[in-house]
Structure formats: C-alpha cells, structure tokens
Design a protein around this motif. Structure first.
Motif, PDB file in Angstrom:
ATOM      1  N   PHE A  39      12.983  -0.415   3.643  1.00  0.00           N
ATOM      2  CA  PHE A  39      14.044  -0.171   3.087  1.00  0.00           C
ATOM      3  C   PHE A  39      14.266  -1.004   1.801  1.00  0.00           C
ATOM      4  CE2 PHE A  39      18.538  -1.356   2.306  1.00  0.00           C
ATOM      5  CZ  PHE A  39      19.255  -0.252   2.492  1.00  0.00           C
ATOM      6  N   THR A  40      13.723  -2.192   1.616  1.00  0.00           N
ATOM      7  CA  THR A  40      13.902  -3.146   0.759  1.00  0.00           C
ATOM      8  C   THR A  40      13.001  -2.685  -0.597  1.00  0.00           C
ATOM      9  OG1 THR A  40      14.167  -5.739   0.084  1.00  0.00           O
ATOM     10  CG2 THR A  40      12.227  -5.121   1.541  1.00  0.00           C
ATOM     11  N   LEU A  41      11.783  -2.233  -0.180  1.00  0.00           N
ATOM     12  CA  LEU A  41      10.823  -1.858  -1.233  1.00  0.00           C
ATOM     13  C   LEU A  41      11.276  -0.400  -1.907  1.00  0.00           C
ATOM     14  CD1 LEU A  41       7.780  -3.216  -0.268  1.00  0.00           C
ATOM     15  CD2 LEU A  41       8.840  -3.796  -2.112  1.00  0.00           C
ATOM     16  N   SER A  42      12.379   0.039  -1.134  1.00  0.00           N
ATOM     17  CA  SER A  42      12.728   1.707  -1.520  1.00  0.00           C
ATOM     18  C   SER A  42      11.441   2.673  -1.489  1.00  0.00           C
ATOM     19  CB  SER A  42      13.209   1.712  -2.916  1.00  0.00           C
ATOM     20  OG  SER A  42      14.250   0.711  -3.315  1.00  0.00           O
ATOM     21  N   VAL A  43      10.638   2.464  -0.412  1.00  0.00           N
ATOM     22  CA  VAL A  43       9.441   3.452  -0.109  1.00  0.00           C
ATOM     23  C   VAL A  43      10.165   4.442   1.001  1.00  0.00           C
ATOM     24  CG1 VAL A  43       7.625   2.030  -0.893  1.00  0.00           C
ATOM     25  CG2 VAL A  43       8.568   1.729   1.264  1.00  0.00           C
TER      26      VAL A  43
ATOM     27  N   MET B 191      10.519   5.228  -5.478  1.00  0.00           N
ATOM     28  CA  MET B 191       9.417   5.026  -6.402  1.00  0.00           C
ATOM     29  C   MET B 191       8.439   5.969  -6.836  1.00  0.00           C
ATOM     30  SD  MET B 191      10.001   2.068  -6.699  1.00  0.00           S
ATOM     31  CE  MET B 191      10.422   0.393  -5.917  1.00  0.00           C
ATOM     32  N   LEU B 192       8.375   7.135  -5.967  1.00  0.00           N
ATOM     33  CA  LEU B 192       7.907   8.415  -6.420  1.00  0.00           C
ATOM     34  C   LEU B 192       8.582   9.066  -7.740  1.00  0.00           C
ATOM     35  CD1 LEU B 192       6.696  11.391  -4.091  1.00  0.00           C
ATOM     36  CD2 LEU B 192       7.692  11.773  -6.447  1.00  0.00           C
ATOM     37  N   THR B 193       9.646   8.965  -7.885  1.00  0.00           N
ATOM     38  CA  THR B 193      10.400   9.636  -8.997  1.00  0.00           C
ATOM     39  C   THR B 193      10.277   8.556 -10.058  1.00  0.00           C
ATOM     40  OG1 THR B 193      12.136  10.420  -7.358  1.00  0.00           O
ATOM     41  CG2 THR B 193      12.582  10.104  -9.900  1.00  0.00           C
ATOM     42  N   TYR B 194      10.415   7.321  -9.968  1.00  0.00           N
ATOM     43  CA  TYR B 194      10.414   6.256 -11.107  1.00  0.00           C
ATOM     44  C   TYR B 194       8.658   6.399 -11.615  1.00  0.00           C
ATOM     45  CZ  TYR B 194      14.747   3.827 -10.837  1.00  0.00           C
ATOM     46  OH  TYR B 194      15.719   3.482 -10.952  1.00  0.00           O
ATOM     47  N   ALA B 195       8.053   6.368 -10.803  1.00  0.00           N
ATOM     48  CA  ALA B 195       6.158   6.615 -11.135  1.00  0.00           C
ATOM     49  C   ALA B 195       6.068   7.973 -12.016  1.00  0.00           C
ATOM     50  CB  ALA B 195       5.408   6.628 -10.130  1.00  0.00           C
ATOM     51  N   SER B 196       6.698   8.950 -11.856  1.00  0.00           N
ATOM     52  CA  SER B 196       6.730  10.160 -12.473  1.00  0.00           C
ATOM     53  C   SER B 196       6.844  10.229 -13.860  1.00  0.00           C
ATOM     54  CB  SER B 196       7.478  11.392 -11.924  1.00  0.00           C
ATOM     55  OG  SER B 196       9.003  11.085 -12.198  1.00  0.00           O
TER      56      SER B 196
ATOM     57  N   GLU C 186       3.363   6.172  -2.936  1.00  0.00           N
ATOM     58  CA  GLU C 186       4.200   6.896  -3.885  1.00  0.00           C
ATOM     59  C   GLU C 186       3.978   6.935  -5.219  1.00  0.00           C
ATOM     60  OE1 GLU C 186       8.528   6.806  -3.011  1.00  0.00           O
ATOM     61  OE2 GLU C 186       8.328   5.917  -1.127  1.00  0.00           O
ATOM     62  N   PHE C 187       3.643   5.823  -5.824  1.00  0.00           N
ATOM     63  CA  PHE C 187       3.110   5.699  -7.204  1.00  0.00           C
ATOM     64  C   PHE C 187       2.238   6.857  -7.665  1.00  0.00           C
ATOM     65  CE2 PHE C 187       4.314   0.897  -8.307  1.00  0.00           C
ATOM     66  CZ  PHE C 187       5.636   1.369  -8.300  1.00  0.00           C
ATOM     67  N   VAL C 188       1.162   7.054  -6.759  1.00  0.00           N
ATOM     68  CA  VAL C 188       0.109   7.858  -7.045  1.00  0.00           C
ATOM     69  C   VAL C 188       0.493   9.155  -7.065  1.00  0.00           C
ATOM     70  CG1 VAL C 188      -1.925   8.925  -5.963  1.00  0.00           C
ATOM     71  CG2 VAL C 188      -1.992   6.442  -6.125  1.00  0.00           C
ATOM     72  N   ILE C 189       1.395   9.475  -5.986  1.00  0.00           N
ATOM     73  CA  ILE C 189       2.004  11.025  -6.027  1.00  0.00           C
ATOM     74  C   ILE C 189       2.836  11.201  -7.223  1.00  0.00           C
ATOM     75  CG2 ILE C 189       3.515  12.453  -4.534  1.00  0.00           C
ATOM     76  CD1 ILE C 189       2.457  11.028  -2.147  1.00  0.00           C
ATOM     77  N   GLY C 190       3.526  10.235  -7.474  1.00  0.00           N
ATOM     78  CA  GLY C 190       4.600  10.555  -8.556  1.00  0.00           C
ATOM     79  C   GLY C 190       4.166  10.670  -9.842  1.00  0.00           C
ATOM     80  N   ARG C 191       3.242   9.674 -10.179  1.00  0.00           N
ATOM     81  CA  ARG C 191       2.508   9.801 -11.618  1.00  0.00           C
ATOM     82  C   ARG C 191       1.534  10.981 -11.639  1.00  0.00           C
ATOM     83  NH1 ARG C 191      -1.027   4.775 -14.332  1.00  0.00           N
ATOM     84  NH2 ARG C 191      -2.639   5.507 -12.829  1.00  0.00           N
ATOM     85  N   ARG C 192       0.948  11.377 -10.684  1.00  0.00           N
ATOM     86  CA  ARG C 192       0.102  12.532 -10.828  1.00  0.00           C
ATOM     87  C   ARG C 192       0.614  13.717 -10.837  1.00  0.00           C
ATOM     88  NH1 ARG C 192      -5.450  12.386 -10.801  1.00  0.00           N
ATOM     89  NH2 ARG C 192      -6.472  14.132 -10.242  1.00  0.00           N
ATOM     90  N   GLY C 193       1.791  13.818 -10.099  1.00  0.00           N
ATOM     91  CA  GLY C 193       2.542  14.995  -9.853  1.00  0.00           C
ATOM     92  C   GLY C 193       3.688  15.276 -11.087  1.00  0.00           C
ATOM     93  N   ASP C 194       3.810  14.062 -11.721  1.00  0.00           N
ATOM     94  CA  ASP C 194       4.622  14.008 -12.727  1.00  0.00           C
ATOM     95  C   ASP C 194       6.082  14.967 -12.844  1.00  0.00           C
ATOM     96  OD1 ASP C 194       5.413  13.742 -15.757  1.00  0.00           O
ATOM     97  OD2 ASP C 194       4.509  15.462 -16.214  1.00  0.00           O
ATOM     98  N   SER C 195       6.540  14.652 -11.532  1.00  0.00           N
ATOM     99  CA  SER C 195       8.021  15.242 -11.277  1.00  0.00           C
ATOM    100  C   SER C 195       8.668  14.674 -10.055  1.00  0.00           C
ATOM    101  CB  SER C 195       7.484  16.940 -10.823  1.00  0.00           C
ATOM    102  OG  SER C 195       8.608  17.752 -10.612  1.00  0.00           O
ATOM    103  N   ASP C 196       9.790  15.267  -9.967  1.00  0.00           N
ATOM    104  CA  ASP C 196      10.705  14.883  -8.643  1.00  0.00           C
ATOM    105  C   ASP C 196       9.903  14.976  -7.384  1.00  0.00           C
ATOM    106  OD1 ASP C 196      12.027  17.414  -7.186  1.00  0.00           O
ATOM    107  OD2 ASP C 196      11.235  17.831  -9.282  1.00  0.00           O
TER     108      ASP C 196
ATOM    109  N   PRO D  55       0.659  -1.235  -0.008  1.00  0.00           N
ATOM    110  CA  PRO D  55      -0.146   0.007  -0.185  1.00  0.00           C
ATOM    111  C   PRO D  55       0.992   1.084  -0.207  1.00  0.00           C
ATOM    112  CG  PRO D  55      -0.723  -1.590   1.746  1.00  0.00           C
ATOM    113  CD  PRO D  55       0.607  -2.167   1.053  1.00  0.00           C
ATOM    114  N   GLY D  56       1.895   1.235   0.628  1.00  0.00           N
ATOM    115  CA  GLY D  56       2.833   2.483   0.750  1.00  0.00           C
ATOM    116  C   GLY D  56       3.630   2.710  -0.509  1.00  0.00           C
TER     117      GLY D  56
END
Length: 465
Positions: free
Chosen positions: A220-224, A229-234, A60-70, A55-56
């Motif tokens: 740590f292991t999921l890099s959240v 993950m926010l950056t990658y999803a952007s 991060e994915f949601v924030i990253g893709r919607r924000g389309d930025s760092d 879920p975490g």
C-alpha cells in the motif's frame, strides 16, 4: 499525439515518492502498527519493503517504461490483447483505493480547519463521530477531490511534477521538526519502547496475522499493485536507472513512515493515551485528542495535519492519474476531458464510501489489501514469464554495473519467490476475510501449487496468454 514525460530525474523521483508518501505512512501505518504489536509489525514491514516492495516496484517500472503506456495499453502492447484485463485489475485497484482515500483526505481537511479553531480539542471522539460519515464527509471529500483533479488537469510536468517537487520536501522537513519536538515531551520512553523494542513472544504467537498486515502495508505505502508506478514509469526515458531510482524512492518513503511513528507514539504515550484505539479513526481521535492537552496546541495541530494533508494529496494525485492516463492513451480523450470523467467517477464512489462506514472499512482494509496483492502478483508473473529476458534488458537499460549484477537475482525473485509469497499472503487474507482458520503449511502448499500451475500455463507455446 506526443506523450507526456518528466522534465527531470528528481521530478520523477519526488513524484513517485509523493505517491508512496501518503496517508499510508501517517494514517494507516501507525494504526496498523498499534494494532499489530508495535515493533513486531515494524520489523516485518521493513523486511517486506526491502524484499517484496522494492523488487515489486522495479517490476512495475519495467512494464511501464517498456510498454510506454497506461496499464491496459502496456499489457496489451507487451503481451497481447488477452492481457488487457490485467491492466483492468490495476485500474480497478486504483479506483478502490482512491474511493476511500479521498474520504480520509476530507477528514484531514476538516481537522486542519478544526486545529486552527480548536474545535475538536475538548471532545475528540464526539468531533470525529460528527464528521466521519454523512453529508459533511461527502462535502469535504468533494473539496479534496477537486484539489487533486486540479493538479492532474495541469499535466504531468506542469502539474504533478511541479506540485510534488514542492510538497515532498515540505513533508520531510515538517516531520523532522515534529519528531524533534515530540522527543522533548515528558514520559515518552514508553512510546519509543512500544515502537522500537521487539516483543518476540507476540510476534511468534501472531506471526501470520502480523505478516499479512505488514505485507499489505508495504504494498500500500509503495503504491505497487494499482498501476501507479507503472503509469509514472511510462513517462520515463531509457537513460534512467530503474534500480537506483526505485531504491531511492523506497528509502525516502520508509524514512517518512518511520518519522511519522517517531511523532505519533511519543505523543500518545507522553499523555497516557493507549495506542490502537479507534481503528481507522485512531489518528483523528487518540492523537488529535492528545494535541488539546499540549502547549501551543493549535499550532501543533495545524502543522501536523498540514503535513498529513500534503501527504494525502500527493498520493491521491498519483491514483487519479492512472485512469486519466488510460482515457488519454486508449480512448484518445483530451486531458481535460479525462480529468472531468474520472472526477465524476470518484465523486460517485467516494461519496458512497463517505456515506457508509461498512463500505469504507471494507474498501480500506480487506478489498484494498486483496486488490493490491492480486495486482502485483499478476504484474510480477507477467514480467518474469511473459517478458522474461526483455524484462532483464529493460531493467539493465540505464543501470550501473552494480545494479546490472543484481539483474538475474531480481528476475528470479519476481518470477518465482515473490509470486509464492504474494499468493500465500493473498490466501491468508482471503481465509481471514471469510473467517476460516487454515494452517500456514496448507496455505504454503496451495501457494506453491498455484504458482507452479501459473508458470506452466504461461510457458506453454499454445497458451492463450
């Protein structure tokens, strides 16, 4: 300026898996498993990956893709300029983690060379003591950092995506082969029992400590929590199912962690080496020492540390990309300029960690856990209470029917349940750091009170946020 993007879905998934499948799986996971009761730690770790990590990760994915930025730009775009410091926490977390991560990466390169020559076989403890800190550690940290920077310099699609598409399958194939080989060694039953047979008494007596360690490892292991993950999803398009991709990433990452344990613990027990000795250096002392007593020791050592080197590099790339994305998106640096600037930063911070065992241990244990937990807590409160319905809309974009049906439970989880859990974990970690024993009930009450207060502030129409 046209923003970078992933060429393919599999490229994104493997890049994200590469970020997750790092030395957290092969170095940190066995070390913490050994120190926290074996299967007791494994059980809680798997639960936290499923109930907190996934879920975490989607938050991060949601924030990253919607924000389309760092991270800094995404929070500013979606929540206003007062939320920029939240993105700054993500940047700080990525700096903290890679500052010690690159030192470990240098150790791995040193052991890769040492495996080929057999340099550490006769005296593993003395070998590690000679290379762990000091100018030699700085030199190999710099080499590892240069390898990382070279991939990031090449860009998202031609560098990160291409490299991880090769490295991640290679890691899995090599670990499967090593696990199959380890199962043929004599007297491995004790290793499997330690790793897979649960001691309920140990878990009950040490639940808070084991839970804090397991939760920190899951993050740590999921890099959240570090904005990776926010950056990658952007760099994602709207046609991707975040829920499907996030689940695949978590499953593949967990498989690699489990495989690493199926290699390490059978080898240790086969040769009568106690697990848990050496803390952060356990992999390099206990396991490396065991290799010297095995047939074809040099081949085994090169193969194993080759896997670890690939895993370390894939994660380091993602951590390096977070501040690079910030400089490119927010400061309008070119990618070469941003890569050089971030490289200089990590050259300084990593060198400091390589020269000081106390600083290294502080960053690798306490600071990393606190930074990642704080980062994810802020991300989830933001997604749940600032984005709210917009977060649910972004979650559902590109998702299938089954994933959309889980949308509202996911939103409730990231808005209320997980913030309470993360706050409890954070308070537990802080009380342990300062050496104050606080009853679990008090910590839970404090966690609920903090989250209720945070929600009240975020829901106020006149709030500064």
């Amino acid at each position: 300026m046209t923003r970078a993007s992933w060429r393919t879905r599999i490229g994104f998934i493997l890049a994200a898996v590469g970020s997750a499948v790092g030395i957290g799986n092969v170095w940190r996971f066995p070390w913490l498993t050994a120190e926290n009761g074996g299967a007791a730690f494994l059980l809680l770790y798997l639960l936290f990956v499923l109930l907190v990590g996934v879920p975490g990760l989607l938050g991060e994915f949601v924030i990253g893709r919607r924000g389309d930025s760092d991270p800094v730009g995404a929070f500013a775009k979606l929540g206003g300029r007062n939320w920029r410091p939240m993105g700054g926490i993500a940047l700080l977390a990525s700096v903290v983690v890679l500052s010690f991560y690159s030192v470990v990466g240098g150790w791995i390169l040193r052991y890769l060379l040492g495996s080929a020559t057999g340099a550490y076989f006769d005296a593993p403890q003395a070998f590690f003591a000679a290379i762990d800190y000091g100018l030699g550690a700085v030199a190999f940290h710099v080499i590892f950092l240069l390898l990382t920077a070279a991939v990031v310099y090449a860009g998202v699609d031609r560098g990160i995506e291409l490299a991880t598409t090769v490295m991640v399958p290679g890691i899995v194939v090599l670990l499967v082969g090593l696990a199959a080989w380890a199962s043929t060694l004599p007297d491995v039953a004790g290793g499997y029992e330690f790793y897979l047979s649960l001691d309920w008494g140990y878990l009950q007596a040490n639940f808070v400590d084991v839970a804090a360690a397991a939760a920190g490892q899951a993050l740590f292991t999921l890099s959240v929590g570090a904005g990776v993950m926010l950056t990658y999803a952007s760099y994602l398009g709207e046609d991707r199912s975040l829920a499907a991709d996030g689940t695949i990433i978590a499953v593949l990452n967990t498989i690699v962690g489990l495989l690493a344990g199926l290699v390490i613990f059978p080898v240790l027990f086969s040769l009568g080496v106690p697990p848990g000795q050496g803390g952060p250096g356990a992999l390099f002392v206990s396991l490396a020492g065991a290799f010297g007593d095995l047939p074809y020791s040099r081949v085994i050592g090169v193969t194993f540390f080759g896997v670890v080197a690939l895993a370390a590099l894939s994660s380091a790339i993602s951590l390096f990309e977070v501040p690079v994305a910030y400089l490119v998106d927010e400061r309008e640096f070119s990618r070469p300029q941003a890569t050089a600037g971030v490289g200089v930063l990590f050259l300084a911070t990593g060198s400091a960690a390589a020269m000081s065992p106390d600083l290294f241990t502080l960053l690798a244990d306490d600071v990393a856990n606190v930074a990642l937990t704080t980062g994810l807590l802020g991300f989830l409160l933001f997604a749940g209470w600032v984005l709210g319905k917009n977060a649910l809309e972004e979650y559902g974009s590109g998702a299938g029917r089954a994933a959309r049906a889980l949308g509202r439970p996911w939103l409730y989880a990231i808005a209320v349940v997980l913030p309470v859990f993360l706050t409890f974990t954070l308070l537990s970690s802080l009380s342990s750091i300062v050496g104050v024993a606080v009853p679990g009930t008090w910590l839970l009450v404090a966690a609920v009170g903090f989250v209720v207060g945070a929600i009240a502030v975020l829901r106020r129409p006149t709030s500064a946020f």
